[in-house]
Design a protein around this motif. Structure first.
Motif, mmCIF file in Angstrom:
data_model
loop_
_atom_site.group_PDB
_atom_site.id
_atom_site.type_symbol
_atom_site.label_atom_id
_atom_site.label_comp_id
_atom_site.label_asym_id
_atom_site.label_seq_id
_atom_site.Cartn_x
_atom_site.Cartn_y
_atom_site.Cartn_z
ATOM 1 N N LEU A 17 2.798 14.511 1.963
ATOM 2 C CA LEU A 17 2.608 14.778 0.655
ATOM 3 C C LEU A 17 1.150 14.870 0.469
ATOM 4 N N MET A 18 0.091 14.396 1.120
ATOM 5 C CA MET A 18 -1.308 14.789 1.226
ATOM 6 C C MET A 18 -1.324 16.187 1.635
ATOM 7 N N PHE A 19 -0.483 16.590 2.540
ATOM 8 C CA PHE A 19 -1.168 17.982 3.103
ATOM 9 C C PHE A 19 -0.612 19.143 2.041
ATOM 10 N N PHE A 20 0.339 18.892 1.251
ATOM 11 C CA PHE A 20 0.421 19.792 0.197
ATOM 12 C C PHE A 20 0.051 19.803 -1.131
ATOM 13 N N GLY A 21 -1.113 18.682 -1.008
ATOM 14 C CA GLY A 21 -2.024 18.694 -2.154
ATOM 15 C C GLY A 21 -1.812 17.663 -3.062
ATOM 16 N N MET A 22 -1.006 16.546 -3.129
ATOM 17 C CA MET A 22 -0.677 15.629 -3.943
ATOM 18 C C MET A 22 -1.923 14.514 -4.000
ATOM 19 N N PRO A 23 -2.393 14.218 -5.036
ATOM 20 C CA PRO A 23 -3.573 13.227 -4.966
ATOM 21 C C PRO A 23 -3.000 11.836 -4.452
ATOM 22 N N VAL A 24 -4.144 11.335 -3.716
ATOM 23 C CA VAL A 24 -4.090 10.303 -2.905
ATOM 24 C C VAL A 24 -3.295 9.249 -3.426
ATOM 25 N N ALA A 25 -3.716 8.812 -4.764
ATOM 26 C CA ALA A 25 -3.008 7.549 -5.384
ATOM 27 C C ALA A 25 -1.744 7.848 -5.724
ATOM 28 N N THR A 281 -19.722 5.715 -12.906
ATOM 29 C CA THR A 281 -19.264 4.376 -12.259
ATOM 30 C C THR A 281 -17.921 4.300 -12.609
ATOM 31 N N LEU A 282 -17.330 4.732 -13.824
ATOM 32 C CA LEU A 282 -15.813 4.332 -14.044
ATOM 33 C C LEU A 282 -14.958 5.426 -13.440
ATOM 34 N N ALA A 283 -15.340 6.678 -13.061
ATOM 35 C CA ALA A 283 -14.633 7.742 -12.638
ATOM 36 C C ALA A 283 -14.344 7.217 -11.201
ATOM 37 N N VAL A 284 -15.569 6.770 -10.462
ATOM 38 C CA VAL A 284 -15.456 6.519 -8.879
ATOM 39 C C VAL A 284 -14.320 5.153 -8.755
ATOM 40 N N SER A 285 -14.642 4.156 -9.593
ATOM 41 C CA SER A 285 -14.106 3.009 -9.611
ATOM 42 C C SER A 285 -12.674 2.861 -10.048
ATOM 43 N N ALA A 286 -12.286 3.834 -11.064
ATOM 44 C CA ALA A 286 -10.927 3.943 -11.138
ATOM 45 C C ALA A 286 -10.188 4.874 -10.077
ATOM 46 N N LEU A 289 -9.853 1.950 -7.240
ATOM 47 C CA LEU A 289 -8.616 0.794 -7.467
ATOM 48 C C LEU A 289 -7.232 1.435 -7.599
ATOM 49 N N MET A 290 -7.125 2.877 -7.985
ATOM 50 C CA MET A 290 -5.665 3.321 -7.966
ATOM 51 C C MET A 290 -5.199 3.251 -6.437
ATOM 52 N N ILE A 291 -6.156 3.756 -5.656
ATOM 53 C CA ILE A 291 -5.644 4.039 -4.131
ATOM 54 C C ILE A 291 -5.469 2.526 -3.858
ATOM 55 N N ILE A 292 -6.196 1.533 -4.052
ATOM 56 C CA ILE A 292 -5.980 0.247 -3.204
ATOM 57 C C ILE A 292 -4.549 -0.082 -3.885
ATOM 58 N N VAL A 293 -4.241 -0.085 -5.234
ATOM 59 C CA VAL A 293 -3.072 -0.329 -5.712
ATOM 60 C C VAL A 293 -1.945 0.024 -4.772
ATOM 61 N N GLY A 294 -2.106 1.229 -4.498
ATOM 62 C CA GLY A 294 -0.967 2.100 -3.542
ATOM 63 C C GLY A 294 -0.928 1.504 -2.188
ATOM 64 N N SER A 295 -2.321 1.347 -1.588
ATOM 65 C CA SER A 295 -2.351 1.361 -0.355
ATOM 66 C C SER A 295 -2.063 -0.374 0.212
ATOM 67 N N PHE A 339 -9.277 15.597 7.212
ATOM 68 C CA PHE A 339 -8.039 15.839 6.081
ATOM 69 C C PHE A 339 -8.036 14.810 4.808
ATOM 70 N N MET A 340 -8.636 13.509 5.071
ATOM 71 C CA MET A 340 -8.577 12.308 3.899
ATOM 72 C C MET A 340 -9.785 11.904 3.801
ATOM 73 N N ASP A 341 -9.929 11.304 2.378
ATOM 74 C CA ASP A 341 -11.088 10.481 2.026
ATOM 75 C C ASP A 341 -11.147 9.076 2.875
ATOM 76 N N GLN A 342 -12.348 8.678 3.026
ATOM 77 C CA GLN A 342 -12.560 7.432 3.654
ATOM 78 C C GLN A 342 -11.819 6.245 3.010
ATOM 79 N N LEU A 343 -11.349 6.138 1.921
ATOM 80 C CA LEU A 343 -11.031 4.791 1.319
ATOM 81 C C LEU A 343 -9.455 5.085 1.878
ATOM 82 N N SER A 344 -8.721 6.293 1.803
ATOM 83 C CA SER A 344 -7.398 6.480 2.155
ATOM 84 C C SER A 344 -7.384 6.295 3.668
#
Length: 438
Positions: A17-25, A281-286, A289-295, A339-344
């Motif tokens: 899914l990430m390979f085809f450009g879907m947002p990580v969250a 701060t709000l943009a990065v934090s959101a 947190l969205m990625i944390i919810v999924g992961s 290919f991925m960001d550090q949080l992911s």
């Protein structure tokens, strides 16, 4: 379903899914819905997924993350960081490669104050690059030090990623923050030595010029008024933890408060600066947190399906040396960083790596520092290293990823050397946390 089929479905599906450009969250959410439906009993599993969403982001251990981000944003938008650079500039005088050294010195201080690699790189690029270009510095002497020093914010406390790593891997967050201090300073010294060697090999890479020399009084005044007050912020974040007077969350709050007070004293605390800081701060934090919810749910599904235990059994069946396993984990982090960001990357690998850390009896704090260094390297790993794109964004037109990656290569070697040193001498990372415990 056997463990390797479950692992292929979850991990392979996520990467697909990430390979085809879907947002990580969204990718995490989609594969989680499939996973809980298959492995957790249909709609009952979906209900569990919704319940996990609240639990995963209401952890007290995550509170320092937005506070550290606020610190960095305020330092940048109020201009306090620029004052530090101007003061240090007076100290370097007319030495050859002065601006490259200033990048490392000032960037290390700002890394100690901001905790954000992106903010560090963007600030260094926008403030120092124009003058370096004007002075005739070659591109690798401009982009290399900026990229390298920008990544220092990943390991030098306060590091928002270290807080996330500690809370997600159940490592002592305070000890992990402090453990990165000595390795970070050693790495900064390596960067300065690399600049010296590059200038010795090619004196024209950083042309000398007659810089206006500041008097001793001017230097002392600049250090006293613009650099020393920043020590309050460093003490609020690092000192309070070292002395055992505050938890990481409390020290982050004190750090943010100290920046607000300093900005007010310098009369730089404008409404525009506050709005920009809070928006960033709000943009990065959101996003985090969205990625944390999924992961978080992703980790639970891997464990529930038997994929995690199956992978561990498979890895240990080869009876490899513990350090070969460590090297394999490090290599996985670097490859994923392309290919991925550090949080992911953390979310994907921690459910597999941490049981191996316990099995092979690695110190979790030491492993945390190694992992942060690997994640720092992944920021400058082509083709998708995040800092490479930040650097291209602040560079002159015509700058390509390849140019930036070549400039970063000597500093990547410095980080690799530090990883070897940490493997041979773990006390580089463990001495300060041990001092606090004793």
């Amino acid at each position: 379903m056997v463990w390797y089929e479950a692992a292929l479905l979850m991990v392979g599906g996520l990467l697909f899914l990430m390979f085809f450009g879907m947002p990580v969250a969204i990718a995490f959410l989609a594969i989680n819905i499939v996973g809980v439906y298959i492995f957790m009993g249909g709609m009952i599993g979906i209900d569990q997924l919704v319940a996990n969403a609240t639990t995963s982001v209401t952890s007290f251990a995550l509170v320092p993350v937005p506070l550290f981000l606020i610190m960095g944003e305020l330092l940048f938008h109020t201009g306090l960081a620029i004052r530090v650079f101007d003061a240090l500039d007076k100290c370097f005088g007319g030495i050859k490669g002065r601006l490259s050294y200033l990048t490392v010195g000032g960037g290390t201080i700002f890394a100690t104050l901001s905790g954000s690699s992106m903010a560090n790189t963007a600030m260094l690029g926008t403030t120092l690059m124009p003058d370096m270009i004007k002075r005739g510095y070659k591109p690798h002497m401009i982009m290399g030090p900026i990229l390298a020093t920008g990544g220092l914010a990943m390991i030098i406390p306060p590091s928002s990623l270290a807080v996330l790593l500690g809370s997600l891997a159940r490592i002592d967050v305070g000890a992990l923050l402090i453990a990165g201090l000595v390795p970070g300073l050693v790495l900064a010294a390596m960067f300065a030595a690399t600049i010296r060697l590059q200038i010795a090999a090619d004196p024209e890479a950083a042309p000398g010029y007659a810089a206006e020399r500041a008097s001793i009084g001017e230097i002392a005044r600049a250090l006293l008024l613009d650099v020393m007050p920043m020590g309050i912020v460093v003490f609020a974040v690092v000192g309070l933890i070292l002395l055992g007077w505050a938890t990481p969350t409390e020290s982050a709050a004190f750090g943010a408060l100290s920046v607000i007070v300093l900005a007010a004293l310098y009369r730089k605390l404008t409404w525009a600066a506050v709005v920009k800081s809070m928006t960033g701060t709000l943009a990065v934090s959101a996003m985090m947190l969205m990625i944390i919810v999924g992961s978080t749910t992703f980790s639970q599904i891997l464990a529930f399906s038997g994929a995690s235990s199956g992978l561990i059994t498979f890895a240990t069946s080869f009876e490899l040396n513990a350090y070969l396993i460590l090297a394999a984990m490090f290599l996985v982090l670097i490859v994923l960083g392309m290919f991925m960001d550090q949080l992911s990357i953390m979310m994907l690998t921690l459910p597999i790596f941490m049981p191996l850390v316990g099995l092979y009896d690695f110190d979790p704090i030491w492993f945390g520092v190694i992992m942060l260094l690997a994640l720092e390297l992944s920021l400058v790993t082509p083709p998708f290293g995040l800092l490479l794109f930040v650097m291209v964004g602040v560079s002159p037109k015509g700058t390509r990823i390849g140019h930036v990656a070549r400039a970063a290569f000597p500093y990547i070697c410095c980080t690799m050397l530090l990883v070897v040193l940490l493997t041979l001498f773990p006390q580089l990372a463990l001495w300060l946390p041990g001092l606090i415990r004793s």
